[in-house]
Design a protein around this motif. Sequence first.
Motif, PDB file in Angstrom:
ATOM      1  N   SER A 204      -0.062  -6.831   7.012  1.00 41.33           N
ATOM      2  CA  SER A 204      -0.936  -6.804   5.843  1.00 41.33           C
ATOM      3  C   SER A 204      -0.710  -8.013   4.969  1.00 41.33           C
ATOM      4  N   GLY A 205      -1.813  -8.571   4.480  1.00 37.58           N
ATOM      5  CA  GLY A 205      -1.721  -9.546   3.417  1.00 37.58           C
ATOM      6  C   GLY A 205      -1.657  -8.823   2.086  1.00 37.58           C
ATOM      7  N   LEU A 206      -1.188  -9.526   1.064  1.00 42.27           N
ATOM      8  CA  LEU A 206      -1.029  -8.921  -0.252  1.00 42.27           C
ATOM      9  C   LEU A 206      -1.620  -9.840  -1.320  1.00 42.27           C
ATOM     10  N   PRO A 207      -2.005  -9.267  -2.490  1.00 37.93           N
ATOM     11  CA  PRO A 207      -2.560 -10.101  -3.555  1.00 37.93           C
ATOM     12  C   PRO A 207      -1.560 -11.056  -4.191  1.00 37.93           C
ATOM     13  N   ASN A 208      -0.303 -10.981  -3.825  1.00 33.65           N
ATOM     14  CA  ASN A 208       0.683 -11.911  -4.389  1.00 33.65           C
ATOM     15  C   ASN A 208       0.954 -13.101  -3.476  1.00 33.65           C
ATOM     16  N   GLY A 209       0.067 -13.320  -2.495  1.00 31.11           N
ATOM     17  CA  GLY A 209       0.210 -14.484  -1.630  1.00 31.11           C
ATOM     18  C   GLY A 209       1.165 -14.294  -0.471  1.00 31.11           C
ATOM     19  N   LYS A 210       1.548 -13.052  -0.187  1.00 28.12           N
ATOM     20  CA  LYS A 210       2.501 -12.797   0.895  1.00 28.12           C
ATOM     21  C   LYS A 210       1.850 -12.081   2.068  1.00 28.12           C
TER      22      LYS A 210
ATOM     23  N   ARG B 111      -5.450  -4.578 -19.365  1.00 28.13           N
ATOM     24  CA  ARG B 111      -5.278  -5.315 -18.111  1.00 28.13           C
ATOM     25  C   ARG B 111      -6.041  -4.634 -16.986  1.00 28.13           C
ATOM     26  N   ARG B 112      -6.072  -3.292 -16.990  1.00 28.02           N
ATOM     27  CA  ARG B 112      -6.840  -2.594 -15.963  1.00 28.02           C
ATOM     28  C   ARG B 112      -8.326  -2.881 -16.104  1.00 28.02           C
ATOM     29  N   VAL B 113      -8.818  -2.912 -17.357  1.00 27.83           N
ATOM     30  CA  VAL B 113     -10.225  -3.235 -17.575  1.00 27.83           C
ATOM     31  C   VAL B 113     -10.528  -4.648 -17.125  1.00 27.83           C
ATOM     32  N   LEU B 114      -9.633  -5.582 -17.445  1.00 28.76           N
ATOM     33  CA  LEU B 114      -9.826  -6.969 -17.032  1.00 28.76           C
ATOM     34  C   LEU B 114      -9.825  -7.086 -15.520  1.00 28.76           C
ATOM     35  N   ARG B 115      -8.897  -6.352 -14.872  1.00 23.15           N
ATOM     36  CA  ARG B 115      -8.856  -6.383 -13.405  1.00 23.15           C
ATOM     37  C   ARG B 115     -10.151  -5.846 -12.830  1.00 23.15           C
ATOM     38  N   SER B 116     -10.643  -4.738 -13.379  1.00 25.31           N
ATOM     39  CA  SER B 116     -11.880  -4.150 -12.882  1.00 25.31           C
ATOM     40  C   SER B 116     -13.045  -5.098 -13.056  1.00 25.31           C
ATOM     41  N   THR B 117     -13.056  -5.840 -14.173  1.00 23.69           N
ATOM     42  CA  THR B 117     -14.133  -6.779 -14.410  1.00 23.69           C
ATOM     43  C   THR B 117     -14.165  -7.854 -13.343  1.00 23.69           C
ATOM     44  N   VAL B 118     -13.003  -8.413 -13.027  1.00 24.81           N
ATOM     45  CA  VAL B 118     -12.965  -9.458 -12.010  1.00 24.81           C
ATOM     46  C   VAL B 118     -13.306  -8.884 -10.647  1.00 24.81           C
TER      47      VAL B 118
ATOM     48  N   GLY C 176      -0.811 -21.872 -12.316  1.00 22.23           N
ATOM     49  CA  GLY C 176      -1.827 -21.928 -13.349  1.00 22.23           C
ATOM     50  C   GLY C 176      -1.396 -21.241 -14.623  1.00 22.23           C
ATOM     51  N   ALA C 177      -2.174 -21.477 -15.681  1.00 22.83           N
ATOM     52  CA  ALA C 177      -1.815 -20.964 -17.000  1.00 22.83           C
ATOM     53  C   ALA C 177      -2.428 -19.610 -17.304  1.00 22.83           C
ATOM     54  N   THR C 178      -3.518 -19.243 -16.598  1.00 20.56           N
ATOM     55  CA  THR C 178      -4.199 -17.993 -16.886  1.00 20.56           C
ATOM     56  C   THR C 178      -4.145 -17.066 -15.680  1.00 20.56           C
ATOM     57  N   ASP C 179      -4.435 -15.769 -15.926  1.00 20.88           N
ATOM     58  CA  ASP C 179      -4.472 -14.807 -14.826  1.00 20.88           C
ATOM     59  C   ASP C 179      -5.487 -15.225 -13.767  1.00 20.88           C
ATOM     60  N   LEU C 180      -6.619 -15.772 -14.199  1.00 19.04           N
ATOM     61  CA  LEU C 180      -7.647 -16.197 -13.253  1.00 19.04           C
ATOM     62  C   LEU C 180      -7.161 -17.348 -12.387  1.00 19.04           C
ATOM     63  N   GLU C 181      -6.482 -18.297 -13.003  1.00 13.07           N
ATOM     64  CA  GLU C 181      -5.961 -19.447 -12.258  1.00 13.07           C
ATOM     65  C   GLU C 181      -4.837 -19.047 -11.306  1.00 13.07           C
TER      66      GLU C 181
ATOM     67  N   PRO D 199      -0.450  -8.662  -9.050  1.00 13.85           N
ATOM     68  CA  PRO D 199      -0.890  -9.489 -10.175  1.00 13.85           C
ATOM     69  C   PRO D 199      -1.864  -8.721 -11.067  1.00 13.85           C
ATOM     70  N   ALA D 200      -2.159  -9.307 -12.224  1.00 11.35           N
ATOM     71  CA  ALA D 200      -3.090  -8.672 -13.148  1.00 11.35           C
ATOM     72  C   ALA D 200      -4.510  -8.643 -12.594  1.00 11.35           C
ATOM     73  N   LEU D 201      -4.883  -9.671 -11.838  1.00 15.20           N
ATOM     74  CA  LEU D 201      -6.230  -9.775 -11.290  1.00 15.20           C
ATOM     75  C   LEU D 201      -6.158  -9.934  -9.779  1.00 15.20           C
ATOM     76  N   ALA D 202      -7.195  -9.419  -9.104  1.00 17.20           N
ATOM     77  CA  ALA D 202      -7.266  -9.557  -7.655  1.00 17.20           C
ATOM     78  C   ALA D 202      -8.715  -9.764  -7.251  1.00 17.20           C
ATOM     79  N   LEU D 203      -8.919 -10.467  -6.155  1.00 12.57           N
ATOM     80  CA  LEU D 203     -10.265 -10.712  -5.660  1.00 12.57           C
ATOM     81  C   LEU D 203     -10.865  -9.450  -5.070  1.00 12.57           C
TER      82      LEU D 203
END
Length: 385
Positions: A200-206, A7-14, A228-233, A181-185
């Motif tokens: 502060s804003g947060l990656p969880n929409g708060k 999950r860390r690798v996936l997050r880093s990729t995004v 959404g159904a996926t981490d990206l969505e 979340p697993a992924l962040a912009l």
Amino acid sequence: MQITLARRVLRSTVLALGVAALAGCSMFSSKNERYDPAPLTEYAAGVSANVAWSASIGSGGGYGFIPVLVGDAVYAAAPNGAVSKVELASGRVQWRGDAKTNLTAGVGSDGNITAVAAADGTVVAFDDTGAEKWRAKATSAVNIPPAVGAGVVVVRSSDYRIQAFDEASGEPRWNIQRPGPALALKTNMQMVILDGLVISGLPNGKLMAINAANGSVQWEGTVSVSQGATDLERISDVVGTPQMQGPLLCGVTYQGRMVCFDVSQGGRPIWEQNFSSNTGMTTDTQQAYAADQRDVARALALADGHEVWKQEALRNRRLSSPAVVPQAVAFGDFEGYVHFLSRTDGKLLGRVQVGGDAITSPLLATNRGVLVQTGNGNLVLVGVN
């Protein structure tokens, strides 16, 4: 352990892909014309824009680098470790500092202390002569500019922890953490300190308001909920800088909503609209302005959130977070142009090219025009008449 690592690798990729892939510059863009940047069009000039001055502040640019205006001085940093104080009126560099490491975020400043951050979580603070004052270490990488004020330097690290250091000494003061979340912009985000509160804003929409003195959470509000159904969505990060106008606190998310809360009524949401922004919003006393994820510029009424206008002439031009000046609202784009739109109806009024490749840093409004931090390490003031 392997799942966590994956999950860390996936997050880093995004994070590495950043907004470019999510903003319409998709891997399929060469095959689908709807992703092509709109060509520059002719318009009836309504403002005159020109480069008043340009100053070199270092090398490179990108997300995480946002200039700060304090009085008549501009503080800015570049990825190569350079930190500068620049006179707003003339562009004269008043001092230069060196963080002695590559940076991932900067700057935060209150005019006394100026702070920047590196990928390994190192936070470097300078006094107002450009001399290094202290170094501290956050728990992980910092990609969002520090917030400085109310006696603290506050950073948000990639493990979703918000940490405060004493402004004078660099000693840790407090920290809080929220599940992420697993992924962040990877895009521009910024915390602000207002009336003793860290917003502060947060990656969880708060959105969150924290007491700067002791780290106690005073309020949390939901801008959007992941779907959404996926981490990206399910990415639904609060992007850009939280906006305050009178009693209103407003924020916008990617794949979510734009919401304004009334802080005089306990943070009650007064309106919300479906919206997806890659870069964030700005406001004046009447309207909120932002580009959506297809780079359609829009204005919404602060009173009730209804759409006042939209402008599609800049579609897919990878617009920056905007800035409002008396004459217009300004957006930067991927070719180094700054575009000026009417605040009343969104019509194109003017443009000027400042160079330096894509403008990814948010534009900064001043009483002398619009400040632009370019992709090649320059700070440019665009005068507007």
